[in-house]
Motif scaffolding. Sequence first.
Motif, mmCIF file in Angstrom:
data_model
loop_
_atom_site.group_PDB
_atom_site.id
_atom_site.type_symbol
_atom_site.label_atom_id
_atom_site.label_comp_id
_atom_site.label_asym_id
_atom_site.label_seq_id
_atom_site.Cartn_x
_atom_site.Cartn_y
_atom_site.Cartn_z
ATOM 1 N N MET A 174 0.853 -1.176 0.000
ATOM 2 C CA MET A 174 0.000 0.000 0.000
ATOM 3 C C MET A 174 0.892 1.230 0.000
ATOM 4 S SD MET A 174 -2.597 1.272 3.027
ATOM 5 C CE MET A 174 -1.875 0.071 4.075
ATOM 6 N N LYS A 175 0.538 2.175 -0.842
ATOM 7 C CA LYS A 175 1.287 3.429 -0.893
ATOM 8 C C LYS A 175 0.845 4.336 0.245
ATOM 9 C CE LYS A 175 0.842 3.336 -5.791
ATOM 10 N NZ LYS A 175 0.361 4.075 -6.927
ATOM 11 N N ARG A 176 1.777 5.094 0.781
ATOM 12 C CA ARG A 176 1.451 6.003 1.884
ATOM 13 C C ARG A 176 0.574 7.165 1.438
ATOM 14 N NH1 ARG A 176 0.663 4.271 6.611
ATOM 15 N NH2 ARG A 176 2.463 3.641 7.768
ATOM 16 N N LYS A 182 -3.180 -14.726 4.179
ATOM 17 C CA LYS A 182 -2.516 -13.631 3.461
ATOM 18 C C LYS A 182 -3.427 -12.401 3.396
ATOM 19 C CE LYS A 182 0.293 -16.618 0.558
ATOM 20 N NZ LYS A 182 0.507 -17.111 -0.809
ATOM 21 N N LEU A 183 -4.700 -12.635 3.110
ATOM 22 C CA LEU A 183 -5.651 -11.527 3.036
ATOM 23 C C LEU A 183 -5.849 -10.874 4.396
ATOM 24 C CD1 LEU A 183 -8.293 -13.166 0.663
ATOM 25 C CD2 LEU A 183 -6.715 -11.308 0.084
ATOM 26 N N TYR A 184 -5.863 -11.690 5.444
ATOM 27 C CA TYR A 184 -6.009 -11.176 6.796
ATOM 28 C C TYR A 184 -4.843 -10.252 7.143
ATOM 29 C CZ TYR A 184 -6.589 -11.086 11.854
ATOM 30 O OH TYR A 184 -6.744 -10.682 13.148
ATOM 31 N N ASP A 185 -3.641 -10.677 6.774
ATOM 32 C CA ASP A 185 -2.454 -9.868 7.039
ATOM 33 C C ASP A 185 -2.549 -8.533 6.305
ATOM 34 O OD1 ASP A 185 0.222 -9.446 8.098
ATOM 35 O OD2 ASP A 185 0.928 -9.753 6.042
ATOM 36 N N LYS A 186 -2.952 -8.566 5.046
ATOM 37 C CA LYS A 186 -3.098 -7.336 4.264
ATOM 38 C C LYS A 186 -4.211 -6.467 4.855
ATOM 39 C CE LYS A 186 -1.709 -5.114 0.637
ATOM 40 N NZ LYS A 186 -0.378 -4.529 0.601
ATOM 41 N N ALA A 187 -5.313 -7.082 5.270
ATOM 42 C CA ALA A 187 -6.422 -6.337 5.877
ATOM 43 C C ALA A 187 -5.970 -5.642 7.157
ATOM 44 C CB ALA A 187 -7.594 -7.273 6.153
ATOM 45 N N ALA A 188 -5.131 -6.320 7.937
ATOM 46 C CA ALA A 188 -4.617 -5.722 9.177
ATOM 47 C C ALA A 188 -3.797 -4.478 8.868
ATOM 48 C CB ALA A 188 -3.784 -6.742 9.950
ATOM 49 N N GLU A 189 -3.036 -4.494 7.772
ATOM 50 C CA GLU A 189 -2.276 -3.310 7.366
ATOM 51 C C GLU A 189 -3.212 -2.153 7.026
ATOM 52 O OE1 GLU A 189 0.485 -4.089 4.189
ATOM 53 O OE2 GLU A 189 1.179 -5.941 5.138
ATOM 54 N N TYR A 190 -4.270 -2.446 6.285
ATOM 55 C CA TYR A 190 -5.225 -1.400 5.919
ATOM 56 C C TYR A 190 -5.946 -0.849 7.150
ATOM 57 C CZ TYR A 190 -4.740 -1.831 0.875
ATOM 58 O OH TYR A 190 -4.252 -1.787 -0.400
ATOM 59 N N ALA A 198 -10.134 2.211 2.722
ATOM 60 C CA ALA A 198 -11.362 1.575 3.209
ATOM 61 C C ALA A 198 -11.989 0.710 2.119
ATOM 62 C CB ALA A 198 -12.347 2.635 3.692
ATOM 63 N N ALA A 199 -11.953 1.176 0.870
ATOM 64 C CA ALA A 199 -12.488 0.397 -0.245
ATOM 65 C C ALA A 199 -11.666 -0.874 -0.457
ATOM 66 C CB ALA A 199 -12.522 1.244 -1.514
ATOM 67 N N GLU A 200 -10.352 -0.764 -0.376
ATOM 68 C CA GLU A 200 -9.483 -1.938 -0.508
ATOM 69 C C GLU A 200 -9.744 -2.931 0.619
ATOM 70 O OE1 GLU A 200 -7.306 -3.008 -2.824
ATOM 71 O OE2 GLU A 200 -7.850 -1.322 -4.096
ATOM 72 N N LEU A 201 -9.908 -2.413 1.817
ATOM 73 C CA LEU A 201 -10.199 -3.268 2.967
ATOM 74 C C LEU A 201 -11.513 -4.010 2.752
ATOM 75 C CD1 LEU A 201 -9.682 -4.306 5.819
ATOM 76 C CD2 LEU A 201 -10.686 -2.189 6.686
ATOM 77 N N GLU A 202 -12.520 -3.300 2.290
ATOM 78 C CA GLU A 202 -13.818 -3.931 2.035
ATOM 79 C C GLU A 202 -13.697 -5.020 0.972
ATOM 80 O OE1 GLU A 202 -18.356 -2.711 0.735
ATOM 81 O OE2 GLU A 202 -16.976 -1.153 1.377
ATOM 82 N N ALA A 203 -12.912 -4.755 -0.073
ATOM 83 C CA ALA A 203 -12.714 -5.759 -1.126
ATOM 84 C C ALA A 203 -12.017 -7.004 -0.562
ATOM 85 C CB ALA A 203 -11.915 -5.161 -2.276
ATOM 86 N N LEU A 204 -11.011 -6.791 0.285
ATOM 87 C CA LEU A 204 -10.325 -7.923 0.900
ATOM 88 C C LEU A 204 -11.282 -8.754 1.760
ATOM 89 C CD1 LEU A 204 -6.998 -6.233 2.051
ATOM 90 C CD2 LEU A 204 -7.235 -7.958 0.271
ATOM 91 N N LEU A 205 -12.107 -8.080 2.522
ATOM 92 C CA LEU A 205 -13.056 -8.776 3.384
ATOM 93 C C LEU A 205 -14.078 -9.556 2.567
ATOM 94 C CD1 LEU A 205 -13.586 -6.075 6.151
ATOM 95 C CD2 LEU A 205 -12.135 -8.117 6.233
#
Length: 72
Positions: free
Chosen positions: A1-3, A33-41, A11-18
């Motif tokens: 994810m870019k800063r 893997k998705l959970y880890d990425k979601a935690a970053e978001y 939030a949109a990316e997080l929703e897509a991951l979920l």
Amino acid sequence: MKRGTTFEQAAAELEALLDVMAKEETGLEESIKLYDKAAEYIAYCDELLQKAQLNVEEIEAGGAFAQSDAEF
């Protein structure tokens, strides 16, 4: 994810991951893997919200200070 990512984009990316995580066909390894990425978001969104809250508090404090000056 870019800063430079906005809150709305994160939030949109997080929703897509979920949404992907919620699908039955998503396997365990992919879900992890998705959970880890979601935690970053989530952490990033929380950081942006905390900064926004501080900005609002500073604005409110400045407004209250200006108002109390006007009363004197």
